[in-house]
Design a protein around this motif. Structure first.
Motif, PDB file in Angstrom:
ATOM      1  N   ARG A 123     -60.836  15.097  21.877  1.00  0.00           N
ATOM      2  CA  ARG A 123     -59.640  14.304  21.598  1.00  0.00           C
ATOM      3  C   ARG A 123     -59.238  13.670  22.915  1.00  0.00           C
ATOM      4  NH1 ARG A 123     -55.593  17.503  19.053  1.00  0.00           N
ATOM      5  NH2 ARG A 123     -54.379  15.595  19.197  1.00  0.00           N
ATOM      6  N   GLY A 124     -58.023  13.835  23.367  1.00  0.00           N
ATOM      7  CA  GLY A 124     -57.672  13.075  24.573  1.00  0.00           C
ATOM      8  C   GLY A 124     -57.541  13.886  25.844  1.00  0.00           C
ATOM      9  N   ARG A 149     -64.668  10.399  20.022  1.00  0.00           N
ATOM     10  CA  ARG A 149     -63.255  10.645  20.287  1.00  0.00           C
ATOM     11  C   ARG A 149     -62.537  10.634  18.942  1.00  0.00           C
ATOM     12  NH1 ARG A 149     -57.938  11.221  20.881  1.00  0.00           N
ATOM     13  NH2 ARG A 149     -56.920   9.985  22.497  1.00  0.00           N
ATOM     14  N   ALA A 150     -61.953  11.767  18.563  1.00  0.00           N
ATOM     15  CA  ALA A 150     -61.141  11.793  17.336  1.00  0.00           C
ATOM     16  C   ALA A 150     -59.817  11.127  17.688  1.00  0.00           C
ATOM     17  CB  ALA A 150     -60.923  13.214  16.872  1.00  0.00           C
ATOM     18  N   GLY A 151     -59.711   9.851  17.414  1.00  0.00           N
ATOM     19  CA  GLY A 151     -58.547   9.070  17.816  1.00  0.00           C
ATOM     20  C   GLY A 151     -59.025   7.721  18.325  1.00  0.00           C
ATOM     21  N   VAL A 152     -58.219   7.094  19.159  1.00  0.00           N
ATOM     22  CA  VAL A 152     -58.528   5.717  19.550  1.00  0.00           C
ATOM     23  C   VAL A 152     -58.780   5.550  21.056  1.00  0.00           C
ATOM     24  CG1 VAL A 152     -57.687   3.332  19.521  1.00  0.00           C
ATOM     25  CG2 VAL A 152     -57.195   4.841  17.610  1.00  0.00           C
ATOM     26  N   GLY A 153     -57.819   6.017  21.878  1.00  0.00           N
ATOM     27  CA  GLY A 153     -57.898   5.767  23.322  1.00  0.00           C
ATOM     28  C   GLY A 153     -59.141   6.400  23.936  1.00  0.00           C
ATOM     29  N   ASN A 189     -54.743   5.102  13.675  1.00  0.00           N
ATOM     30  CA  ASN A 189     -53.353   5.554  13.831  1.00  0.00           C
ATOM     31  C   ASN A 189     -52.382   4.400  14.084  1.00  0.00           C
ATOM     32  OD1 ASN A 189     -54.006   4.953  16.457  1.00  0.00           O
ATOM     33  ND2 ASN A 189     -54.249   7.083  17.112  1.00  0.00           N
ATOM     34  N   ARG A 218     -50.176   4.384  27.011  1.00  0.00           N
ATOM     35  CA  ARG A 218     -50.601   5.438  27.932  1.00  0.00           C
ATOM     36  C   ARG A 218     -49.641   5.471  29.123  1.00  0.00           C
ATOM     37  NH1 ARG A 218     -52.930   7.355  24.414  1.00  0.00           N
ATOM     38  NH2 ARG A 218     -55.142   7.800  24.166  1.00  0.00           N
ATOM     39  N   HIS A 224     -46.103  12.825  23.195  1.00  0.00           N
ATOM     40  CA  HIS A 224     -47.401  12.302  22.736  1.00  0.00           C
ATOM     41  C   HIS A 224     -47.714  12.802  21.313  1.00  0.00           C
ATOM     42  CE1 HIS A 224     -51.492  10.658  24.275  1.00  0.00           C
ATOM     43  NE2 HIS A 224     -51.389  10.511  22.966  1.00  0.00           N
ATOM     44  N   SER A 272     -49.103   9.876  16.822  1.00  0.00           N
ATOM     45  CA  SER A 272     -50.141   9.795  15.771  1.00  0.00           C
ATOM     46  C   SER A 272     -50.374  11.147  15.103  1.00  0.00           C
ATOM     47  CB  SER A 272     -51.442   9.258  16.355  1.00  0.00           C
ATOM     48  OG  SER A 272     -51.936  10.181  17.293  1.00  0.00           O
ATOM     49  N   LEU A 273     -49.514  12.110  15.387  1.00  0.00           N
ATOM     50  CA  LEU A 273     -49.789  13.461  14.899  1.00  0.00           C
ATOM     51  C   LEU A 273     -49.127  13.814  13.570  1.00  0.00           C
ATOM     52  CD1 LEU A 273     -49.978  15.600  18.150  1.00  0.00           C
ATOM     53  CD2 LEU A 273     -51.793  14.494  16.866  1.00  0.00           C
ATOM     54  N   MET A 329     -57.903  11.114  11.565  1.00  0.00           N
ATOM     55  CA  MET A 329     -58.564  10.906  12.870  1.00  0.00           C
ATOM     56  C   MET A 329     -59.707  11.902  13.039  1.00  0.00           C
ATOM     57  SD  MET A 329     -55.613  10.112  15.759  1.00  0.00           S
ATOM     58  CE  MET A 329     -55.164  11.763  16.079  1.00  0.00           C
TER      59      MET A 329
END
Ligand SMILES: O=C(O)C(=O)COP(=O)(O)O
Length: 317
Positions: free
Chosen positions: A48-49, A69-73, A96, A226, A274, A277-278, A286
């Motif tokens: 993840r991040g 990456r489970a997500g985007v960034g 997200n 970010r 943060h 998106s959770l 995600m």
């Protein structure tokens, strides 16, 4: 049998898919320490991040084919190095964007209407402060959007429906009914500035003393992108010297913020941890999308369109 190394926990439905897949072996390294793992046949890692996927990390896995990456960034993945080594870098673009956009709008309204103070006072049993926290409408104001990707577009659409004028800056001019302008003009015009750019070398400290000096003294900044995109010290100085109206963010630098940070304590600073998106729905999606894309690629099946971030560079290599 192919092995997948999981570097952070994933949502329950994604874990269930991984555990049920009979054709892959699952290894976990939640501390990012993969030294003691049997690295033979490790073809994928899912993150993840949190930790950094550095060249040294990738070099420890000679059969690595993909980093998902489970997500985007993707700021925690060394994309250039992965591409050089022919390793696919996967993410879930757009997964997200709705939830982050809604969070950005929520922060904007909370800040503009002094909602945090207004609610806190009533909870303290104090009704008589109401005139101090009356705030202002966002209707009729100008929203400056930096980064008109999927999140920026959703924020702009909601804000426009609420009566805001939209001005944006982005490397690309989109076919959208909003005013496209230079970074400087967006900074000068915005009553509220919302950040939706990825973190790259070019966007690090984008909001700094110099760029802040172009903004209106009453302007509000919303950061759901970010933490390192803004120079927090410069924003702090601008706020205490009344050169900026307020700041709200879902991200900080570092995360979590340093204990006792004077910045976080300012009355016109609102920070969430943060979590934009959770929501269950988005967090599950995600994680499930990332797992399904990895499994598809390991099985030589088609993953979701657009999930291989460095596809073009890998094809041209
Ligand atoms: O997808 C992204 O880039 C996010 O920031 C989502 O949050 P996370 O880092 O997965 O907790």
């Amino acid at each position: 049998m192919s092995k997948i190394v999981l570097l952070e926990t994933l949502a329950e439905p994604a874990m269930a898919i991984l555990q049920k897949a009979g054709d892959v072996e699952l290894l976990t390294a939640y501390d990012f320490n993969i030294e003691s793992l049997d690295k033979q046949n490790v073809e994928a890692v899912i993150t993840r991040g949190k930790g950094q996927i550095t060249p040294e990390f990738m070099d420890q896995l000679p059969q690595l084919k993909m980093v998902a990456r489970a997500g985007v960034g993707l700021d925690n993945v060394d994309i250039n190095y992965a591409t050089q080594k022919g390793i696919k870098v996967l993410n879930n673009p757009g997964v997200n964007s709705q939830t982050v956009a809604e969070h950005a709008i929520s922060l904007m309204l909370m800040l503009q209407r002094n909602m945090f103070q207004a609610v806190s006072k009533v909870k303290e049993g104090n009704w008589s402060w109401r005139n101090e926290f009356s705030g202002d409408e966002i209707y009729g104001k100008t929203l400056g959007v930096l980064g008109m990707g999927t999140i920026g577009q959703k924020v702009a659409k909601i804000a426009e429906a609420m009566g805001m004028k939209i001005i944006y800056s982005d490397p690309v001019k989109h076919y959208l009914p909003y005013t496209y302008a230079s970074l400087e003009d967006v900074l000068k015009e915005a009553d509220i500035l919302t950040l939706h750019v990825p973190l790259f070398d070019e966007t690090r400290n984008l909001i700094n003393e110099k760029t802040l000096s172009l903004m209106k003294k009453t302007a509000l900044i919303i950061n759901t992108a970010r933490g390192p995109i803004i120079d927090e010290k410069a924003v702090y100085e601008a706020l205490v010297n009344q050169k900026l109206g307020g700041f709200a963010a879902d991200v900080t630098n570092p995360e979590p913020p340093l204990e006792g940070s004077p910045f976080i304590g300012l009355p016109n600073v609102l920070i969430t941890a943060h979590l934009a998106s959770l929501t269950d729905r988005t967090y599950h999606k995600m994680c499930v999308d990332a797992v399904q894309n990895v499994l598809a690629l390991l099985r030589n099946e088609e993953p979701q369109e657009g999930c291989i971030f460095n596809k073009l560079q890998l094809t041209n290599a």
